[in-house]
Design a protein around this motif. Structure first.
Motif, mmCIF file in Angstrom:
data_model
loop_
_atom_site.group_PDB
_atom_site.id
_atom_site.type_symbol
_atom_site.label_atom_id
_atom_site.label_comp_id
_atom_site.label_asym_id
_atom_site.label_seq_id
_atom_site.Cartn_x
_atom_site.Cartn_y
_atom_site.Cartn_z
ATOM 1 N N VAL A 29 -16.423 14.106 8.503
ATOM 2 C CA VAL A 29 -16.183 12.819 7.862
ATOM 3 C C VAL A 29 -14.803 12.915 7.212
ATOM 4 O O VAL A 29 -14.547 13.834 6.430
ATOM 5 C CB VAL A 29 -17.253 12.487 6.808
ATOM 6 C CG1 VAL A 29 -16.893 11.203 6.080
ATOM 7 C CG2 VAL A 29 -18.618 12.346 7.466
ATOM 8 N N CYS A 30 -13.919 12.011 7.562
ATOM 9 C CA CYS A 30 -12.547 12.033 7.052
ATOM 10 C C CYS A 30 -12.402 11.025 5.915
ATOM 11 O O CYS A 30 -12.757 9.855 6.078
ATOM 12 C CB CYS A 30 -11.563 11.703 8.166
ATOM 13 S SG CYS A 30 -11.597 12.873 9.537
ATOM 14 N N VAL A 31 -11.873 11.483 4.812
ATOM 15 C CA VAL A 31 -11.661 10.626 3.643
ATOM 16 C C VAL A 31 -10.162 10.488 3.411
ATOM 17 O O VAL A 31 -9.429 11.492 3.425
ATOM 18 C CB VAL A 31 -12.335 11.217 2.387
ATOM 19 C CG1 VAL A 31 -12.117 10.295 1.184
ATOM 20 C CG2 VAL A 31 -13.817 11.435 2.628
ATOM 21 N N PHE A 32 -9.717 9.261 3.215
ATOM 22 C CA PHE A 32 -8.293 9.001 3.000
ATOM 23 C C PHE A 32 -8.100 8.418 1.596
ATOM 24 O O PHE A 32 -8.631 7.359 1.273
ATOM 25 C CB PHE A 32 -7.760 8.034 4.058
ATOM 26 C CG PHE A 32 -7.818 8.583 5.452
ATOM 27 C CD1 PHE A 32 -6.745 9.291 5.971
ATOM 28 C CD2 PHE A 32 -8.950 8.414 6.229
ATOM 29 C CE1 PHE A 32 -6.808 9.819 7.255
ATOM 30 C CE2 PHE A 32 -9.020 8.930 7.518
ATOM 31 C CZ PHE A 32 -7.947 9.640 8.026
ATOM 32 N N LEU A 33 -7.368 9.148 0.778
ATOM 33 C CA LEU A 33 -7.033 8.714 -0.579
ATOM 34 C C LEU A 33 -5.550 8.368 -0.580
ATOM 35 O O LEU A 33 -4.697 9.262 -0.541
ATOM 36 C CB LEU A 33 -7.334 9.815 -1.595
ATOM 37 C CG LEU A 33 -8.735 10.445 -1.527
ATOM 38 C CD1 LEU A 33 -8.873 11.560 -2.552
ATOM 39 C CD2 LEU A 33 -9.796 9.385 -1.768
ATOM 40 N N VAL A 34 -5.235 7.078 -0.574
ATOM 41 C CA VAL A 34 -3.842 6.657 -0.401
ATOM 42 C C VAL A 34 -3.431 5.676 -1.493
ATOM 43 O O VAL A 34 -4.175 4.760 -1.843
ATOM 44 C CB VAL A 34 -3.630 6.022 0.983
ATOM 45 C CG1 VAL A 34 -3.647 7.080 2.072
ATOM 46 C CG2 VAL A 34 -4.696 4.977 1.297
ATOM 47 N N ALA A 35 -2.236 5.887 -2.001
ATOM 48 C CA ALA A 35 -1.710 5.042 -3.075
ATOM 49 C C ALA A 35 -0.739 4.011 -2.514
ATOM 50 O O ALA A 35 -0.173 4.188 -1.431
ATOM 51 C CB ALA A 35 -1.007 5.899 -4.124
ATOM 52 N N THR A 36 -0.542 2.937 -3.267
ATOM 53 C CA THR A 36 0.376 1.867 -2.883
ATOM 54 C C THR A 36 1.417 1.676 -3.973
ATOM 55 O O THR A 36 1.071 1.545 -5.155
ATOM 56 C CB THR A 36 -0.381 0.542 -2.682
ATOM 57 O OG1 THR A 36 -1.396 0.712 -1.700
ATOM 58 C CG2 THR A 36 0.565 -0.563 -2.235
ATOM 59 N N PHE B 118 -10.270 5.305 0.135
ATOM 60 C CA PHE B 118 -10.169 4.889 -1.263
ATOM 61 C C PHE B 118 -8.693 4.654 -1.557
ATOM 62 O O PHE B 118 -7.856 5.542 -1.373
ATOM 63 C CB PHE B 118 -10.728 5.949 -2.211
ATOM 64 C CG PHE B 118 -10.682 5.548 -3.663
ATOM 65 C CD1 PHE B 118 -11.684 4.750 -4.208
ATOM 66 C CD2 PHE B 118 -9.627 5.931 -4.483
ATOM 67 C CE1 PHE B 118 -11.644 4.358 -5.541
ATOM 68 C CE2 PHE B 118 -9.574 5.545 -5.819
ATOM 69 C CZ PHE B 118 -10.587 4.752 -6.341
ATOM 70 N N GLY B 119 -8.374 3.424 -1.998
ATOM 71 C CA GLY B 119 -6.991 3.071 -2.277
ATOM 72 C C GLY B 119 -6.689 3.086 -3.759
ATOM 73 O O GLY B 119 -7.549 2.767 -4.591
ATOM 74 N N LEU B 120 -5.473 3.458 -4.103
ATOM 75 C CA LEU B 120 -5.011 3.479 -5.486
ATOM 76 C C LEU B 120 -3.892 2.468 -5.632
ATOM 77 O O LEU B 120 -2.906 2.504 -4.884
ATOM 78 C CB LEU B 120 -4.505 4.870 -5.887
ATOM 79 C CG LEU B 120 -5.497 6.039 -5.888
ATOM 80 C CD1 LEU B 120 -5.759 6.552 -4.473
ATOM 81 C CD2 LEU B 120 -4.978 7.188 -6.759
ATOM 82 N N GLY B 121 -4.030 1.540 -6.573
ATOM 83 C CA GLY B 121 -3.015 0.515 -6.746
ATOM 84 C C GLY B 121 -3.035 -0.078 -8.137
ATOM 85 O O GLY B 121 -3.711 0.425 -9.047
ATOM 86 N N ASN B 122 -2.276 -1.148 -8.283
ATOM 87 C CA ASN B 122 -2.179 -1.828 -9.574
ATOM 88 C C ASN B 122 -2.303 -3.324 -9.332
ATOM 89 O O ASN B 122 -1.439 -3.925 -8.676
ATOM 90 C CB ASN B 122 -0.841 -1.501 -10.248
ATOM 91 C CG ASN B 122 -0.805 -1.951 -11.702
ATOM 92 O OD1 ASN B 122 -1.441 -2.942 -12.072
ATOM 93 N ND2 ASN B 122 -0.051 -1.236 -12.529
ATOM 94 N N SER B 123 -3.373 -3.941 -9.827
ATOM 95 C CA SER B 123 -3.628 -5.361 -9.575
ATOM 96 C C SER B 123 -2.645 -6.268 -10.297
ATOM 97 O O SER B 123 -2.640 -7.481 -10.068
ATOM 98 C CB SER B 123 -5.062 -5.720 -9.992
ATOM 99 O OG SER B 123 -5.254 -5.477 -11.373
ATOM 100 N N ALA B 124 -1.809 -5.692 -11.157
ATOM 101 C CA ALA B 124 -0.769 -6.506 -11.787
ATOM 102 C C ALA B 124 0.209 -7.029 -10.734
ATOM 103 O O ALA B 124 0.872 -8.042 -10.940
ATOM 104 C CB ALA B 124 -0.025 -5.685 -12.843
#
Length: 732
Positions: free
Chosen positions: A131-138, A177-183
């Motif tokens: 199972v491949c998990v991708f943790l990526v930021a924007t 799972f993505g990492l971001g800022n809703s601002a």
């Protein structure tokens, strides 16, 4: 009585020996029998315990009402955690997740996307049971972090590349799972959404809904990005435990109204796969059988509308119908207002319209184009990427000595006068018989083309396998292929653009569709001028190229005659479409006599995937052996030509005029430095000092010749075979 006959002497040594052997064999047989009986009893006891305490799984085989136990299945062999991090947050999350996975006694690997080569290794996950998990930021501007930039670029291009296909990663399981800022709402978790989308488009299976972490503590669902991750991690571990047992948890991921989707009603796994956002479906144009002249607005007028395949609730139908009626009224009002200028190709202010409209810009950007001004574009060729990594160059490298990693593929005109059935862009560009758009200056087009090309090359810095010396060389453009899409000769300032290329010491390879004979006659010298000869009869040309001009056949013949008058290198490009144009040998030979080209490239058509704009299928793609046979038969009909080179990987061969065979050796390659000297003398003399194709030829290396063991592959490089199960496709 004779004792020797009626009695046995038991004291005899021979009789004693046989009696002892008898008792030994008897004991051995009894021991084996007892051991077999004991094993049967143990097996029966084990089966009784198994049937009593082990739940029967659906995959257990049933025979006459009894369970036949199989070897225990392994449903998850391990977890690979990929991260793309700039500040270290994603990397930290990867470590936390790895600890949780190890608590399930599963092997786990943490992989930095910057050090990962998806071209070589991602296909391995199809059969790995990982199972491949991708943790990526924007980033706040919507871009991926530097460490994930190459992976995202590769994944995006693969998702729209017909050579990979919709089942390339079928069997791979993943979670994002993505990492971001809703601002920054317009770009919130854009990278995570895209990675999820692209994997899905390549056929991979999402094991659970995408998670989203928000750096904005006010808008974060759980109060912080760390809490968002912990909540998602808990769900993922639960899902992983279910997968370990062979169970398949279902989740709609919140994309439906509760109770209405199949995952709420039946817990269907297929719903999870099918619940992907509807706007990820490919838009397919609908066209009439006969091509017509259109603008980009007409080609993409319905791009932003909701797909007809979308699932719509009954209570929402009224709103949708009101929206459609309103849109129709606004369109009618707009057409009435601008009708005066439409036929003149101008906007409401009386100015010429831009060729690239917002809808066209969006469509072409998705295809990987870097758009320039109002009508130009540049794109990185896959052979440029291949040669950067030492995996071989394109057929122009084999035939003419182009350095593929230093070649810029561009066009000053996205518009075309044909709608060829094998167009590799599925007719996403506007069509027309004359230039009716605003005109950008050639200086601006060339400057931005080179800058965009260099920026795309920069993305390969640090990519696994890229050769450092070729990366440095690739930053300096040496060749320009004016064959990206559209008809470059339509551009009103094409001669100025060519002059600028040559002033920058960039060679020019210009391709035209043979519908503009006057422009060909007026064209200044280029390094090599191509004419597409897609058919040899009027009927087949109409069927294959679907030209807009009513006098297309006469234009086609006049273009070939204009080519014959050129002194520099000229090429016929023949694209073979099986069952359509491969049986017209004699007619092709007549066209060769008409245009007298220096070279003839014969190439099997490249299948570019399904399109409503064409009924071309894989059945129309000839095998390489069939292309070779066609070439052999054609050469027999044109005595001044011979087969010179071959590029098997592109399903392409080169026929050359015998004047390029000197002393028994072929000279099909180009002396690019000599060409630059000659074109400079031509310009300095005001065009009076001309030169010919033989003035800048170079000897062809042995490995490029037809019949060589290398089949056109440069031995300096290493041939790379993609590890997929898809059918081989010709073309480059």
């Amino acid at each position: 009585m004779d004792p020797s006959v009626d009695t046995w002497d038991l004291s005899s040594p021979l009789i004693s020996l046989w009696i002892n052997r008898f008792y030994i064999y008897l004991g051995f047989a009894v021991s084996i029998s007892l051991w077999i009986c004991l094993q049967i009893v143990i097996k029966m006891q084990d089966r009784s315990l198994q049937e009593k305490y082990v739940p029967r799984a659906p995959q257990d085989l049933m025979t006459n009402g009894y369970v036949s136990l199989q070897e225990k299945d392994i449903f998850v062999s391990g977890v690979k955690i990929f991260y793309g991090s700039q500040t270290g947050t994603a990397k930290g999350f990867a470590t936390v997740l790895a600890e949780a996975v190890m608590s399930l006694d599963l092997p786990v690997a943490i992989i930095n996307l910057k050090e990962y080569d998806p071209d070589d290794h991602l296909i391995e996950e199809v059969t790995s049971k990982n199972v491949c998990v991708f943790l990526v930021a924007t980033y706040t501007d919507g871009r991926p972090t530097e460490s994930a930039e190459w992976f995202c670029k590769w994944l995006e291009e693969a998702s729209i590349d017909f050579r990979f296909g919709k089942s390339y990663l079928k069997g791979m399981r993943y979670a994002v799972f993505g990492l971001g800022n809703s601002a920054y709402a317009s770009h919130f978790n854009k990278v995570g959404k895209n990675v999820d989308k692209w994997l899905w488009m390549l056929g991979a299976h999402r094991v659970m809904s995408r998670g989203e972490g928000d750096c904005d503590v006010v808008k974060s669902k759980h109060g912080s990005i760390e809490a968002d991750f912990r909540a998602w991690k808990t769900k993922f571990i639960s899902q992983l435990q279910a997968l370990q047992k062979g169970e398949r948890k279902k989740s709609c991921g919140g994309h439906c109204k509760k109770g209405k989707c199949e995952s709420h009603q039946h817990g269907s796994e297929e719903r999870e796969e099918g619940s992907h956002e509807q706007d990820e479906l490919h838009h397919k144009d609908t066209e009439e059988e006969e091509p017509f002249e259109s603008s980009s607005e007409e080609e993409f007028g319905g791009e932003d509308r909701q797909s007809l395949n979308s699932i719509v609730d009954v209570e929402d139908l009224g709103k949708i119908m009101d929206h459609v009626k309103k849109e129709k009224r606004e369109k009618e009002q707009q057409e009435e207002k601008s009708g005066l200028f439409r036929n003149m190709g101008r906007n409401e202010d009386g100015e010429r319209r831009a060729m690239i409209t917002p809808a066209l810009r969006e469509a072409l950007t998705k295809q990987g184009y870097q758009l320039i001004g109002s009508h130009s574009g540049v794109k990185l060729c896959r052979w440029t990427k291949s040669m950067l990594r030492g995996r071989g160059g394109c057929y122009k490298h084999t035939f003419y000595g182009i350095e593929s990693h230093r070649c810029m593929e561009t066009t000053p005109s996205l518009a075309c006068a044909n709608k060829c059935v094998f167009c590799w862009r599925h007719h996403t560009n506007p069509v027309g018989t004359e230039w009716r758009w605003k005109v950008d200056q050639p200086e601006m087009i060339l400057k931005e083309a080179v800058e965009n090309h260099q920026n795309m090359i920069k993305q390969f810095k640090g990519v696994p396998g890229v050769k450092a010396e070729r990366f440095e060389e690739g930053m300096t453009v040496k060749h320009c292929a004016l064959s990206l899409v559209g008809e470059p000769i339509m551009y009103p300032e094409i001669n100025r653009f060519l002059k600028l290329l040559h002033q920058c010491k960039i060679s020019s390879f210009l391709v035209t569709n043979a519908q503009f004979p006057a422009e060909i006659r007026n064209l200044k010298p280029v390094t090599q001028l191509y004419v597409s000869v897609d058919a040899s009869t009027k009927e087949s040309l109409k069927k294959i190229d679907r030209p807009l001009f009513k006098d297309f056949w006469q234009r086609f013949l006049d273009s070939l005659k204009a080519l014959a008058a050129k002194q520099q290198r000229t090429v016929y490009r023949l694209t073979l479409v099986k069952a359509w144009n491969v049986d017209e040998l004699q007619a092709y030979a007549q066209l060769v006599f008409l245009g007298n080209p220096d070279f003839i490239e014969v190439k099997g058509v490249t299948y570019c995937g399904e399109s409503s704009a064409s009924n071309l299928t894989m059945a129309h793609v000839p095998w390489h052996e069939e292309v070779v046979q066609f070439v052999r038969e054609l050469v027999d009909l044109i005595p001044d030509y011979e087969i010179a080179c071959e590029h098997e990987h592109s399903n392409c061969l080169l026929i050359a005029h015998k004047k390029f065979k000197i002393g028994g050796e072929w000279w099909t390659w180009i002396d690019y430095n000599r060409f630059q000297e000659l074109i400079q003398e031509y310009e300095d003399s005001g065009g009076s000092k001309t030169f010919s194709a033989k003035d800048y030829m170079a000897r062809t290396p042995h490995w490029a010749l037809f019949g060589a063991n290398e089949r056109g592959f440069d031995p300096k490089d290493t041939r790379h075979q993609r590890k997929n199960k898809s059918k081989a496709i010709s073309g480059c």
